[in-house]
Design an enzyme around this catalytic site. Structure first.
Site, PDB file in Angstrom:
ATOM      1  CG  HIS A   1      -4.187   4.370  -0.752  1.00  0.00           C
ATOM      2  ND1 HIS A   1      -3.196   3.422  -0.756  1.00  0.00           N
ATOM      3  CD2 HIS A   1      -4.444   4.650  -2.052  1.00  0.00           C
ATOM      4  CE1 HIS A   1      -2.873   3.154  -2.016  1.00  0.00           C
ATOM      5  NE2 HIS A   1      -3.612   3.870  -2.804  1.00  0.00           N
TER       6      HIS A   1
ATOM      7  CG  ASP B   1      -1.856   1.170   1.200  1.00  0.00           C
ATOM      8  OD1 ASP B   1      -1.438   2.284   0.840  1.00  0.00           O
ATOM      9  OD2 ASP B   1      -3.036   0.961   1.496  1.00  0.00           O
ATOM     10  CG  HIS B   2       1.496   4.271  -3.184  1.00  0.00           C
ATOM     11  ND1 HIS B   2       0.260   3.951  -3.665  1.00  0.00           N
ATOM     12  CD2 HIS B   2       1.587   5.612  -3.287  1.00  0.00           C
ATOM     13  CE1 HIS B   2      -0.358   5.059  -4.035  1.00  0.00           C
ATOM     14  NE2 HIS B   2       0.429   6.086  -3.817  1.00  0.00           N
TER      15      HIS B   2
ATOM     16  CE  LYS C   1       1.189   8.918  -0.874  1.00  0.00           C
ATOM     17  NZ  LYS C   1       1.625   9.716  -2.004  1.00  0.00           N
TER      18      LYS C   1
HETATM   19  C1  BG6 Z   1      -3.521   4.627  -6.365  1.00  0.00           C
HETATM   20  C2  BG6 Z   1      -4.884   4.711  -6.986  1.00  0.00           C
HETATM   21  O1  BG6 Z   1      -3.456   3.544  -5.480  1.00  0.00           O
HETATM   22  O2  BG6 Z   1      -3.248   5.833  -5.653  1.00  0.00           O
HETATM   23  C3  BG6 Z   1      -4.968   5.916  -7.914  1.00  0.00           C
HETATM   24  O3  BG6 Z   1      -5.140   3.523  -7.709  1.00  0.00           O
HETATM   25  C4  BG6 Z   1      -4.576   7.170  -7.179  1.00  0.00           C
HETATM   26  O4  BG6 Z   1      -6.274   6.050  -8.455  1.00  0.00           O
HETATM   27  C5  BG6 Z   1      -3.237   6.999  -6.473  1.00  0.00           C
HETATM   28  O5  BG6 Z   1      -4.480   8.217  -8.137  1.00  0.00           O
HETATM   29  C6  BG6 Z   1      -2.954   8.191  -5.586  1.00  0.00           C
HETATM   30  O6  BG6 Z   1      -1.639   8.085  -5.109  1.00  0.00           O
HETATM   31  P1  BG6 Z   1      -0.813   9.400  -4.703  1.00  0.00           P
HETATM   32  O7  BG6 Z   1       0.478   8.854  -4.195  1.00  0.00           O
HETATM   33  O8  BG6 Z   1      -0.690  10.228  -5.943  1.00  0.00           O
HETATM   34  O9  BG6 Z   1      -1.621  10.076  -3.644  1.00  0.00           O
END
Ligand code: BG6
Length: 490
Positions: free
Chosen positions: A241, A178-179, A183
């Site tokens: 997220h 979950d990126h 952060k």
């Molecule tokens: C992704 C979603 O997981 O996260 C996208 O699939 C979204 O739809 C993105 O745009 C948002 O990531 P960040 O890091 O730009 O907030």
């Protein structure tokens, strides 16, 4: 000053190596880590994909991607030349693992080093690739597997993927991305809460009135419209997220930073989420879809136009009121909202404290506002504490909210690394703390599934909102009903 410790020698195989994620995020992240000396010269990045490409053709694509996605002053020939030596290409078809000869040849003789299979593919390939790695004898003592989001589209599909992957990799070898957990500001939540004694006594019902979490994007769905239309904002952003952010704000202090100590506390929050079902879904959630509008003076099309004029009731915005059934958070609502094509890219967590119990400043004359702790996730990462202060002046007595404002970039003066840089290094080092455990993913899906079922059985409508606004009117009403309002976006 950051301390860059190199990772041990590794082979990182990226399945989906020619795809968007690999070229836009993973390879640029590796470029930065290599440039800072964290990737040894004998480590290898092996892109695996169905295409019949030779190495030079693949390298040309990578170079183009780096030139496009890195900041102009970050791309330097000498670093690119050093990185390209480490990049290889192997043709492999996830669905026919008996055609993995090129990959097997490349990996042969390197069984003693860390071996990572990064699955940057659609989730339907996760099971077959794990199986292919196993039947080809490619799973070694030091193997790890990384699964990109989305992990399925509901509880059942996630469980099935977890089962299939679990047959070939023990749970402590599975890294579910979950990126948001990579952060900087999200990790700073841990520092803020658990490296300062100031907040903990106030971090509960009685002191906190409510919490707001906003993850707003100004971009639309663009080229992903077909994929997105099957998913929608709840599955795309909330199930993963946003629930992870809720967990980090709401969890009890873990006994240590050990990965399972943290994850054991997070799962308790997920289990304590009050269910949203067909009985309360209308009061607790709002769905929205953007129509044409303007963002920063530029006209943008509506969601249905981007879909090529097709009909769709997929939500591109969702707001919801979430309750946590435990002692700490009883009667402290968490309001969440996220959407595409909102006014700006703007993500923050607002912890709003209660009003003073007795005001010596009469309401008719003074506008005493509650204190707020604002954790800005992006852009302009930082922390802000809003306090009431007396306006300076020789006569009279006026109050005004002022902010103690800490901008991380100004304070630390460094480039903020992309989340994938950290996440890749954590996998290579074998630290799963920033990844989701199987039970977390499944619990999050169970909670989200019940909302989706509630929407479908109550036929809850999707409200439209103008691109460039902050979402449909129902989103403001959700808080209005409780006598609250969204924190105005700056
Ligand atoms: C992704 C979603 O997981 O996260 C996208 O699939 C979204 O739809 C993105 O745009 C948002 O990531 P960040 O890091 O730009 O907030």
């Amino acid at each position: 000053m950051a301390n860059f410790v190199p990772a041990d020698d590794f082979d990182l195989v990226i399945f989906g190596g020619t795809g968007d994620l690999a070229l836009r995020k993973l390879i640029p992240a590796l470029y930065h880590r290599a440039r800072d000396g964290q990737i040894t010269t004998s480590s290898r990045i092996i892109a695996a994909s169905r295409g019949d490409l030779d190495r030079d053709t693949y390298l040309a694509r990578v170079e183009e991607a780096l030139r496009t996605h890195l900041r102009e002053d970050d791309f330097q020939e000498e670093h690119w030349h050093a990185l390209r030596e480490r990049i290889h290409y192997a043709q492999a078809d996830a669905m026919s693992p008996d055609h993995w000869g090129a990959l097997c040849d490349l990996l042969a003789g390197h069984e003693d080093r860390v071996r990572v299979a990064y699955l940057a593919t659609a989730p339907r390939f996760f099971g077959p690739i794990a199986q292919g790695l196993s039947t080809n004898g490619l799973v070694t003592e030091q193997s790890r597997i990384v699964l990109e989001k989305p992990l399925g589209r509901d509880y059942e599909s996630a469980r099935e993927i977890n089962e299939q992957v679990g047959k070939c990799f023990a749970e402590n070898r599975v890294y579910r991305i979950d990126h948001y957990l990579g952060k900087e500001t999200v990790q700073n939540l841990l520092a803020l809460r658990f490296a300062n004694s100031l907040f903990e006594p106030l971090w509960k019902r009685g002191a906190i009135d409510h919490v707001q979490i906003t993850v707003a994007e100004d971009l639309g769905v663009g080229g992903r419209s077909e994929f997105y239309d099957r998913i929608g904002a709840l599955r795309d952003m909330v199930q993963n997220h946003m629930l992870q952010l809720v967990c980090l704000v709401a969890m009890e202090p873990p006994s240590s930073l050990h990965h399972d100590a943290v994850r054991n506390e997070k799962i308790k929050v997920l289990h304590a989420l009050h269910p949203i079902t067909e009985n309360n879904v209308r009061n607790m959630t709002v769905r929205g879809q953007y129509k044409a509008g303007a963002i920063k003076g530029e006209t943008v099309p509506g969601y249905l136009d981007e879909l090529g004029g097709n009909k769709s009731t997929t939500e591109t915005f969702v707001a919801l009121k979430l309750e946590i059934d435990n002692w700490r958070w009883s009667n402290v609502p968490f309001y969440l909202r996220t959407g595409k094509r909102l006014n700006a890219k703007h993500s923050e967590i607002v912890v709003q404290f209660q009003d003073v119990p007795h005001s010596i400043f009469p309401e008719q004359e003074f506008n005493v506002q509650p204190n707020r702790l604002i954790i800005r996730l992006q852009p302009d990462e930082g922390v802000e504490l809003s306090l009431m202060a007396k306006e300076p002046g020789p006569g009279g007595f006026d109050l005004r909210p002022v902010a103690l404002d800490l901008s991380f970039e100004e304070t630390f003066g460094i480039r903020y690394p992309d989340a994938y840089e950290r996440l890749l290094m954590e996998v290579l080092r074998g630290n799963p703390a920033l990844f989701m455990r199987r039970d977390e993913v499944e619990a999050a899906w169970q909670w989200a599934d019940s909302i989706i079922e509630g929407w479908s059985s109550t036929k809850q409508k999707v409200e439209s909102y103008v691109a460039g606004s902050w979402g449909p009117s129902g989103s403001s009403l959700l808080l209005d009903r409780d006598g609250r309002s969204w924190q105005p976006e700056s």
